[in-house]
Structures are given as C-alpha cells and as structure tokens.
Design a protein around this motif. Structure first.
Motif, PDB file in Angstrom:
ATOM      1  N   LEU A  22      -4.155  -7.218   2.484  1.00  0.00           N
ATOM      2  CA  LEU A  22      -5.456  -6.755   2.007  1.00  0.00           C
ATOM      3  C   LEU A  22      -5.358  -5.416   1.298  1.00  0.00           C
ATOM      4  CD1 LEU A  22      -7.811  -7.769   4.974  1.00  0.00           C
ATOM      5  CD2 LEU A  22      -7.722  -8.770   2.682  1.00  0.00           C
ATOM      6  N   LEU A  23      -4.532  -4.521   1.833  1.00  0.00           N
ATOM      7  CA  LEU A  23      -4.378  -3.212   1.189  1.00  0.00           C
ATOM      8  C   LEU A  23      -3.717  -3.350  -0.180  1.00  0.00           C
ATOM      9  CD1 LEU A  23      -3.281  -1.015   4.242  1.00  0.00           C
ATOM     10  CD2 LEU A  23      -5.481  -1.010   3.074  1.00  0.00           C
ATOM     11  N   THR A  24      -2.735  -4.255  -0.271  1.00  0.00           N
ATOM     12  CA  THR A  24      -2.076  -4.478  -1.564  1.00  0.00           C
ATOM     13  C   THR A  24      -3.056  -5.084  -2.561  1.00  0.00           C
ATOM     14  OG1 THR A  24      -0.008  -4.894  -0.370  1.00  0.00           O
ATOM     15  CG2 THR A  24      -0.093  -5.530  -2.686  1.00  0.00           C
ATOM     16  N   ILE A 330       3.228  -1.284  -8.324  1.00  0.00           N
ATOM     17  CA  ILE A 330       4.226  -0.679  -7.428  1.00  0.00           C
ATOM     18  C   ILE A 330       3.945  -1.094  -5.986  1.00  0.00           C
ATOM     19  CG2 ILE A 330       5.105   1.507  -6.533  1.00  0.00           C
ATOM     20  CD1 ILE A 330       4.539   2.741  -9.264  1.00  0.00           C
ATOM     21  N   GLY A 331       2.667  -1.156  -5.639  1.00  0.00           N
ATOM     22  CA  GLY A 331       2.289  -1.587  -4.287  1.00  0.00           C
ATOM     23  C   GLY A 331       2.705  -3.022  -4.018  1.00  0.00           C
ATOM     24  N   ILE A 332       2.543  -3.899  -5.028  1.00  0.00           N
ATOM     25  CA  ILE A 332       2.963  -5.296  -4.849  1.00  0.00           C
ATOM     26  C   ILE A 332       4.467  -5.371  -4.637  1.00  0.00           C
ATOM     27  CG2 ILE A 332       3.125  -7.546  -5.984  1.00  0.00           C
ATOM     28  CD1 ILE A 332       0.527  -6.907  -7.437  1.00  0.00           C
ATOM     29  N   THR A 333       5.224  -4.639  -5.445  1.00  0.00           N
ATOM     30  CA  THR A 333       6.688  -4.624  -5.303  1.00  0.00           C
ATOM     31  C   THR A 333       7.091  -4.125  -3.925  1.00  0.00           C
ATOM     32  OG1 THR A 333       6.897  -4.192  -7.682  1.00  0.00           O
ATOM     33  CG2 THR A 333       8.823  -3.753  -6.313  1.00  0.00           C
ATOM     34  N   ASN A 334       6.437  -3.067  -3.472  1.00  0.00           N
ATOM     35  CA  ASN A 334       6.746  -2.516  -2.149  1.00  0.00           C
ATOM     36  C   ASN A 334       6.452  -3.538  -1.054  1.00  0.00           C
ATOM     37  OD1 ASN A 334       7.300  -0.174  -0.295  1.00  0.00           O
ATOM     38  ND2 ASN A 334       5.171  -0.603   0.266  1.00  0.00           N
ATOM     39  N   THR A 335       5.333  -4.227  -1.172  1.00  0.00           N
ATOM     40  CA  THR A 335       4.969  -5.240  -0.169  1.00  0.00           C
ATOM     41  C   THR A 335       5.996  -6.358  -0.117  1.00  0.00           C
ATOM     42  OG1 THR A 335       2.612  -4.773  -0.423  1.00  0.00           O
ATOM     43  CG2 THR A 335       3.212  -6.927   0.470  1.00  0.00           C
ATOM     44  N   MET A 336       6.448  -6.825  -1.280  1.00  0.00           N
ATOM     45  CA  MET A 336       7.405  -7.919  -1.322  1.00  0.00           C
ATOM     46  C   MET A 336       8.769  -7.489  -0.802  1.00  0.00           C
ATOM     47  SD  MET A 336       5.337 -10.124  -2.246  1.00  0.00           S
ATOM     48  CE  MET A 336       6.524 -11.427  -2.093  1.00  0.00           C
ATOM     49  N   VAL A 337       9.178  -6.251  -1.117  1.00  0.00           N
ATOM     50  CA  VAL A 337      10.464  -5.755  -0.602  1.00  0.00           C
ATOM     51  C   VAL A 337      10.418  -5.644   0.919  1.00  0.00           C
ATOM     52  CG1 VAL A 337      11.995  -3.749  -0.544  1.00  0.00           C
ATOM     53  CG2 VAL A 337      11.107  -4.565  -2.734  1.00  0.00           C
ATOM     54  N   MET A 338       9.317  -5.114   1.444  1.00  0.00           N
ATOM     55  CA  MET A 338       9.178  -5.022   2.905  1.00  0.00           C
ATOM     56  C   MET A 338       9.164  -6.412   3.528  1.00  0.00           C
ATOM     57  SD  MET A 338       9.186  -1.896   3.716  1.00  0.00           S
ATOM     58  CE  MET A 338       8.673  -2.090   5.428  1.00  0.00           C
ATOM     59  N   SER A 339       8.576  -7.372   2.829  1.00  0.00           N
ATOM     60  CA  SER A 339       8.538  -8.738   3.339  1.00  0.00           C
ATOM     61  C   SER A 339       9.946  -9.320   3.434  1.00  0.00           C
ATOM     62  CB  SER A 339       7.665  -9.603   2.439  1.00  0.00           C
ATOM     63  OG  SER A 339       7.644 -10.937   2.881  1.00  0.00           O
ATOM     64  N   GLY A 369       2.264 -13.580  -7.163  1.00  0.00           N
ATOM     65  CA  GLY A 369       1.240 -14.049  -8.088  1.00  0.00           C
ATOM     66  C   GLY A 369      -0.097 -14.254  -7.413  1.00  0.00           C
ATOM     67  N   MET A 370      -0.085 -14.738  -6.166  1.00  0.00           N
ATOM     68  CA  MET A 370      -1.343 -14.934  -5.436  1.00  0.00           C
ATOM     69  C   MET A 370      -2.019 -13.596  -5.152  1.00  0.00           C
ATOM     70  SD  MET A 370      -0.130 -17.976  -2.837  1.00  0.00           S
ATOM     71  CE  MET A 370      -1.661 -18.029  -1.908  1.00  0.00           C
ATOM     72  N   ILE A 371      -1.206 -12.573  -4.865  1.00  0.00           N
ATOM     73  CA  ILE A 371      -1.777 -11.239  -4.663  1.00  0.00           C
ATOM     74  C   ILE A 371      -2.420 -10.749  -5.971  1.00  0.00           C
ATOM     75  CG2 ILE A 371      -1.229  -8.814  -4.227  1.00  0.00           C
ATOM     76  CD1 ILE A 371       0.912  -9.749  -2.281  1.00  0.00           C
ATOM     77  N   GLY A 426       1.309  -9.295 -11.075  1.00  0.00           N
ATOM     78  CA  GLY A 426       1.795  -9.658  -9.740  1.00  0.00           C
ATOM     79  C   GLY A 426       3.116 -10.397  -9.800  1.00  0.00           C
ATOM     80  N   ILE A 427       3.229 -11.359 -10.717  1.00  0.00           N
ATOM     81  CA  ILE A 427       4.471 -12.145 -10.828  1.00  0.00           C
ATOM     82  C   ILE A 427       5.632 -11.249 -11.251  1.00  0.00           C
ATOM     83  CG2 ILE A 427       5.590 -13.990 -12.131  1.00  0.00           C
ATOM     84  CD1 ILE A 427       2.860 -15.398 -12.238  1.00  0.00           C
ATOM     85  N   ILE A 428       5.386 -10.370 -12.242  1.00  0.00           N
ATOM     86  CA  ILE A 428       6.456  -9.472 -12.692  1.00  0.00           C
ATOM     87  C   ILE A 428       6.876  -8.525 -11.571  1.00  0.00           C
ATOM     88  CG2 ILE A 428       6.989  -7.597 -14.304  1.00  0.00           C
ATOM     89  CD1 ILE A 428       5.179  -9.000 -16.340  1.00  0.00           C
ATOM     90  N   SER A 429       5.899  -8.046 -10.800  1.00  0.00           N
ATOM     91  CA  SER A 429       6.211  -7.142  -9.695  1.00  0.00           C
ATOM     92  C   SER A 429       7.047  -7.837  -8.615  1.00  0.00           C
ATOM     93  CB  SER A 429       4.921  -6.604  -9.077  1.00  0.00           C
ATOM     94  OG  SER A 429       4.156  -5.910 -10.036  1.00  0.00           O
TER      95      SER A 429
END
Length: 449
Positions: A22-24, A330-339, A369-371, A426-429
């Motif tokens: 939600l934050l992302t 940047i937030g999306i990238t961070n979320t995916m890396v943490m995932s 992409g969904m994010i 989102g997809i690029i991130s």
C-alpha cells in the motif's frame, strides 16, 4: 506455469505484505496525480487561449492590408505600389483553400431616424458573403443582392444615436441611458454631412463654396447578433451603393476638402477579409498572401505564440510532477528488491521444481506492473477529484479566468496516457529485480534462511 497461475501468485505475494504494498502504491498515486493535475492546468490554459481568441473573431479569417507594402523588386520612388483593388481580390480568391474574399470599404456617415441622429461607420459588403463570413441576425434579415438602399446594423450601433434638439441630451455614446431608437421601423435618412440636423449657432453662416449635403433614403432591414468584435459597432450596406455615395459626396466637397483628401485612389479597398475553409490551412494561405506583397494578419499568429507559452508551462508543470513519479519508481524497485531477499528460498524451490527463468521474470515484472497499474488508476481518480475541486473552488477565486472549461481540464487521452505510463514505470522499475531473481543460484537459494 500459465498466465493465470502467474497472476494469482503475483496478487497473493502483494497481498501477503499489505502495508508495504500500500505504501508503494501510495507513492505511485501521488506521482501519477501530480503529473496529471499539472498537465491539466497547462491544457486548460491552452483551451482558455483559444476561447479568448474565438471571442475576438474567427480563427479562419485573415485580414489583408497593403500599408505601403511593395512587391518584390519594387521600392518607393522606383517601382509601382501594390493596389488592394479588384485585381488583388481576384488573385487572392484563386489561392487554394480560400472559401471567400470580402473587400471592405468604409465611410463615416450620419443617419437620421425620426428625431434621433447618429454618426457611425458604414461598411460596404457584397451581400452574398454575409453568410460565408458568419453574419447572424438577431432581428430582421441579412442583406440580399437586390437591396440597394438597405442597411444591416451592428448590435451596439444604436448607442451612437441621440436627440440633437434636447438642450441636455441624455442619450448618445456618453449618455447615462441607452437611446430609444427604432432602426428597423423608422424611415431613415443617410448623409455624409456629420453636422446635419444640428442646431446652427446664432450668426453662423454656411460656407458658400460648400454644396448642401445630399440626402439618401435608406431602410434598416436587420440587426446583427452581438459578436463582441467590430461587427457590433458597424453598419453594413451593399458595396455598390456605398461606392456611389462616396463618389457623389466627394464631388460636393469644397476645394479645401478635396486638397486635404489628396490623391486617394478610390479603386482601392481599405482592407480585405479572407475566409479559409480549414483552420490548418490558414498559415499556408497567409504566407501566399504575404508573398504577393501584402500584409496579412490572423488570430492564428497570436494563437501560435500562446501555444508556445502553453507548451513551456506544460513542460515545467509536467517536470515537477515527474519528480514525484520518479521517486515512486525508486520505491517500486526497493519493494521488489526487498521481496527477492525475503523470498530467496521460494525462488530456489521454484527453480528446483522446474520453473522456467522466463516465468520467474514474468512473475516479478507482473507484480511491479500491478503496483504501477493500481497506483496509476487510483492516481487518476485522485486527479479528477483535485481537478473538480480546482474548478469549483479555485475558479471562483480567479473570477472565471479559466474560461468556460475551467482552470483544470483532463481529457481522456491524458487519462489513458497517464495510466499506461504509470504501468510502464512499474514494469521498468521491476526489470532489474526480476533479472536478479533469474540469476540466483538454485542451491544457494534453497540453503538460505
């Protein structure tokens, strides 16, 4: 895995960590709405410019003047000055894209309607061109080819009338009350003598060299709708009739008046108005008229400079909004890396079970992409709410400066582009985290805690 399984797995992974997701998404919402609202202000400004110009006149019209212009190779004293006459009108009429050409000749006359008199400009016009040039009547009708003594009045011409017999006239252009004059019902008299009907000062004598002014019986046949341009303050009559009145008036002038008039050529027109079929052809037609040696002006000249200003404003405002969306990326990238760090063992198990590397990449790209799509969709809804608030509340403070469209306009094209852009961001991130997940070693991933 098929696409349906990948979609279910991606959705489950996002819902598993609701707060972070939600934050992302919130970051994407703020970024998308910032861009959309900022661009909507620039688009509304562009619409407002067009609306303001449309009040000044048609964007399909070109005004042609000579103003001392000379053809190629011609100069004062060394060549022949161009004439804005019938030959020039015929040449302009042959230009591709021209719908109509209206030569204009104006005389300042006095019209008597009962006890009321008024001085106003009367413009000669070819009656068949009135509909082409969007003349619309409020009362009566437009001129017809058979009308030799008929006049059509602009909406505001009645304000020029007053009663000269009153000691303190309450009417006229400077009077506090609108004049009560019937320009259609009354029998009208036209003369080029602007002091006709005025009280003569005691002891004043008429110039013996000046002949009495000739009077013409005319009739008003229509009053034009208000146009908020020069049509409101002019009267119109058949061009042939006006030419005849001007010629007869000049023959009655005194010698001094004729000397002041000089060598004015009566076969020339003061200006020519050109109607172009398509607004996209106005600039091309205008350039061809200039190539003939005449000066040509259209409202598209102003519109072009206004559009340049609008584009600069949109670029600046869009850039400000893009910063927010960049932060969201940047937030999306961070979320995916943490995932990836949290699901390293899960990724290793998927590889051991035979999952294709492309499926793993699709999974992470789908989540990113969904994010982007979800944040973009919510951002659009927020943008429409903000736009509504700006138009309802902000428009009142600005006093309608945004025009009828408001100070914020979000066209459907902008909405679709914003949604596609946020999804693409989102997809690029998620592309870099997806590659990282693909390159994980299966054994090391399974051994990780």
């Amino acid at each position: 895995m098929n696409n349906q399984d990948l979609f279910k797995m991606a959705l489950g992974n996002l819902l598993r960590r609701k707060t972070r997701t939600l934050l992302t998404i919130l970051g994407v919402v703020i970024g998308t709405s910032s861009i959309v609202v900022m661009l909507s202000l620039g688009i509304a400004m562009d619409y407002s410019f067009k609306e303001q110009l449309s009040r000044m006149g048609s964007l399909n019209l070109i005004d042609v003047n000579n103003y001392g212009f000379y053809g190629e190779g011609m100069a004062p004293g060394g060549g022949k000055e161009l004439k804005l006459d019938d030959n020039a009108v015929n040449s302009i009429r042959q230009i591709p894209g021209v719908q109509g050409v209206m030569p204009i000749k104006t005389a300042y006359v006095r019209i008597v309607a009962g006890k009321m008199v008024g001085n106003l400009p009367v413009t000669g016009i070819q009656p068949e061109l009135m509909e082409v040039f969007d003349f619309k009547v409020e009362t009566g009708r437009l001129l017809m080819e058979s009308d030799k003594d008929a006049i059509v009045f602009g909406k505001q011409t009645a304000m020029n009338f007053y009663n000269p017999r009153l000691r303190n006239p309450q009417f006229g252009p400077m009077g506090p009350e609108p004049p009560k004059v019937d320009l259609i019902g009354n029998k009208l008299t036209l003369t080029t003598s602007l002091d006709y009907g005025e009280r003569r000062m005691a002891g004043a004598e008429r110039n013996p060299d000046q002949k009495p002014p000739k009077l013409y019986k005319v009739k008003g046949v229509g009053i034009l709708q208000e146009s908020q341009n020069e049509q409101d303050y002019n009267a119109y009559m058949h061009m042939d009739t006006l030419k005849k009145i001007i010629e007869e008036s000049e023959r009655t002038e005194s010698g001094e008046a004729q000397r002041r008039r000089g060598n004015r050529q009566d076969d020339q027109y003061e200006r020519v108005s050109v109607k172009v079929k398509d607004i996209n052809q106005v600039e091309a037609v205008q350039e061809q008229i200039k190539a003939m040696g005449f000066q040509a002006f259209s409202l598209t000249d102003m519109l072009k400079s206004m559009k340049e200003t609008s584009r600069k404003m949109q670029a600046i405002l869009g850039g400000i909004g893009a910063v927010s969306l960049f932060v969201a990326a940047i937030g999306i990238t961070n979320t995916m890396v943490m995932s990836i760090y949290e699901r390293t063992r899960e990724i290793g198990v998927m590889k051991v079970l035979g999952a294709d590397l492309t499926d793993i990449r699709k999974l992470f790209l789908l989540e990113a992409g969904m994010i982007g799509f979800g944040g973009g969709l919510l951002g659009l809804l927020l943008s429409y709410l903000i736009s509504l608030g700006l138009n309802k509340i902000g428009g009142g403070f600005l006093g309608g400066m945004g025009g009828s469209t408001g100070i914020s306009v979000i066209p459907i094209q902008l909405s679709m582009a914003a949604l596609a852009f946020s999804t693409m961001v989102g997809i690029i991130s998620g592309f870099s985290p997806a590659r990282r997940a693909m390159n994980l070693s299966s054994l090391e991933a399974i051994r990780s805690e």
